[in-house]
Design a protein around this motif. Structure first.
Motif, PDB file in Angstrom:
ATOM      1  N   SER A 105      67.309  52.039  33.064  1.00 15.90           N
ATOM      2  CA  SER A 105      68.565  51.134  33.964  1.00 15.90           C
ATOM      3  C   SER A 105      68.133  50.626  35.067  1.00 15.90           C
ATOM      4  O   SER A 105      68.998  49.680  35.540  1.00 15.90           O
ATOM      5  CB  SER A 105      69.175  52.696  34.587  1.00 15.90           C
ATOM      6  OG  SER A 105      68.456  53.342  35.218  1.00 15.90           O
ATOM      7  N   GLU A 106      66.904  50.283  35.306  1.00 17.66           N
ATOM      8  CA  GLU A 106      66.407  49.642  36.280  1.00 17.66           C
ATOM      9  C   GLU A 106      65.742  48.412  35.962  1.00 17.66           C
ATOM     10  O   GLU A 106      65.055  48.137  35.023  1.00 17.66           O
ATOM     11  CB  GLU A 106      65.161  50.358  37.014  1.00 17.66           C
ATOM     12  CG  GLU A 106      64.623  49.708  38.166  1.00 17.66           C
ATOM     13  CD  GLU A 106      65.338  49.406  39.247  1.00 17.66           C
ATOM     14  OE1 GLU A 106      65.838  50.435  39.795  1.00 17.66           O
ATOM     15  OE2 GLU A 106      65.588  48.263  39.881  1.00 17.66           O
ATOM     16  N   ARG A 107      66.687  47.198  36.483  1.00 15.53           N
ATOM     17  CA  ARG A 107      66.104  45.950  36.109  1.00 15.53           C
ATOM     18  C   ARG A 107      65.017  45.437  36.503  1.00 15.53           C
ATOM     19  O   ARG A 107      64.275  44.600  35.830  1.00 15.53           O
ATOM     20  CB  ARG A 107      67.136  44.987  36.867  1.00 15.53           C
ATOM     21  CG  ARG A 107      68.572  44.851  36.413  1.00 15.53           C
ATOM     22  CD  ARG A 107      69.466  43.670  36.969  1.00 15.53           C
ATOM     23  NE  ARG A 107      70.644  43.535  36.141  1.00 15.53           N
ATOM     24  CZ  ARG A 107      71.600  42.489  36.386  1.00 15.53           C
ATOM     25  NH1 ARG A 107      71.468  41.683  37.129  1.00 15.53           N
ATOM     26  NH2 ARG A 107      72.620  42.550  35.609  1.00 15.53           N
ATOM     27  N   THR A 108      64.234  46.096  37.494  1.00 20.28           N
ATOM     28  CA  THR A 108      63.032  45.871  37.598  1.00 20.28           C
ATOM     29  C   THR A 108      61.814  46.823  37.028  1.00 20.28           C
ATOM     30  O   THR A 108      60.734  47.042  37.587  1.00 20.28           O
ATOM     31  CB  THR A 108      62.680  45.775  39.292  1.00 20.28           C
ATOM     32  OG1 THR A 108      62.734  47.124  39.845  1.00 20.28           O
ATOM     33  CG2 THR A 108      63.615  44.779  40.272  1.00 20.28           C
ATOM     34  N   ASN A 167      59.766  46.525  34.911  1.00 20.48           N
ATOM     35  CA  ASN A 167      58.435  46.098  34.690  1.00 20.48           C
ATOM     36  C   ASN A 167      57.503  46.353  35.825  1.00 20.48           C
ATOM     37  O   ASN A 167      56.399  45.730  35.533  1.00 20.48           O
ATOM     38  CB  ASN A 167      58.595  44.557  34.043  1.00 20.48           C
ATOM     39  CG  ASN A 167      59.073  43.702  35.186  1.00 20.48           C
ATOM     40  OD1 ASN A 167      59.657  43.954  36.018  1.00 20.48           O
ATOM     41  ND2 ASN A 167      59.315  42.369  34.700  1.00 20.48           N
ATOM     42  N   ASN A 202      61.303  42.664  28.229  1.00 20.06           N
ATOM     43  CA  ASN A 202      61.643  42.474  29.570  1.00 20.06           C
ATOM     44  C   ASN A 202      63.313  41.788  29.429  1.00 20.06           C
ATOM     45  O   ASN A 202      64.208  42.171  30.333  1.00 20.06           O
ATOM     46  CB  ASN A 202      60.958  41.296  30.527  1.00 20.06           C
ATOM     47  CG  ASN A 202      59.754  41.908  30.496  1.00 20.06           C
ATOM     48  OD1 ASN A 202      59.565  43.150  30.995  1.00 20.06           O
ATOM     49  ND2 ASN A 202      58.721  41.081  30.849  1.00 20.06           N
ATOM     50  N   THR A 252      65.537  43.153  27.391  1.00 19.88           N
ATOM     51  CA  THR A 252      66.317  44.290  27.069  1.00 19.88           C
ATOM     52  C   THR A 252      66.280  45.481  27.922  1.00 19.88           C
ATOM     53  O   THR A 252      66.822  46.448  27.611  1.00 19.88           O
ATOM     54  CB  THR A 252      66.544  44.447  25.675  1.00 19.88           C
ATOM     55  OG1 THR A 252      65.151  44.962  25.308  1.00 19.88           O
ATOM     56  CG2 THR A 252      66.936  43.474  24.768  1.00 19.88           C
ATOM     57  N   ASN A 253      65.154  45.271  28.905  1.00 23.06           N
ATOM     58  CA  ASN A 253      64.984  46.612  29.740  1.00 23.06           C
ATOM     59  C   ASN A 253      64.330  47.573  28.710  1.00 23.06           C
ATOM     60  O   ASN A 253      64.926  48.887  29.249  1.00 23.06           O
ATOM     61  CB  ASN A 253      65.891  46.823  30.625  1.00 23.06           C
ATOM     62  CG  ASN A 253      66.018  46.182  32.061  1.00 23.06           C
ATOM     63  OD1 ASN A 253      65.405  44.681  31.882  1.00 23.06           O
ATOM     64  ND2 ASN A 253      66.902  46.400  32.908  1.00 23.06           N
TER      65      ASN A 253
END
Length: 121
Positions: A25-28, A30, A71, A73-74
């Motif tokens: 769920s977290e965009r960061t 990576n 990255n 598609t998370n």
């Protein structure tokens, strides 16, 4: 709070392949260390594969499984080839806030609910 959702498990015959995905769920996402663990009935949760800037694997899956990060598609994926009956387990995705690899489940902060993989002989 990072939420993780695994998918892609199923019932396959020995020698087949499966691709597991872990959606974050977290965009960061990576910025987190990631790993896959598995747990068979009656066994402790065991490390399968990990990912930071590099990848690392349990000896039992080395050369057959590949962990990767998408990255766009998370997602963190686990490609499993040449599956064996002993690979049967519930597979869990886990993230660690500290960007450092670890084979211990105690070091991971976020967990998915798991996806069942069953390999028949």
């Amino acid at each position: 709070q990072v939420q993780l959702v695994e998918s892609g498990g199923g019932l396959v015959q020995a020698g087949a392949s499966l691709r597991l995905s872990c959606a974050a769920s977290e965009r960061t996402f990576n910025s987190y260390a990631a790993a896959w663990f598995r747990q068979a009935p009656g066994n402790e949760r065991e490390f399968v594969a990990g990912l930071t800037w590099s990848t690392y694997y349990a000896d039992s899956v080395k050369g057959r499984f590949t962990i990767s990060r998408d990255n766009a598609t998370n997602t963190v994926n686990l490609r499993m080839n040449s599956l064996k009956p002993e690979d049967t387990a519930v597979y869990y995705c886990a993230f660690r806030r500290q960007f450092r690899g670890s084979r211990s489940p105690n070091d991971y902060d976020y967990w998915g609910r798991g996806t069942q993989v069953t390999v028949s002989s």
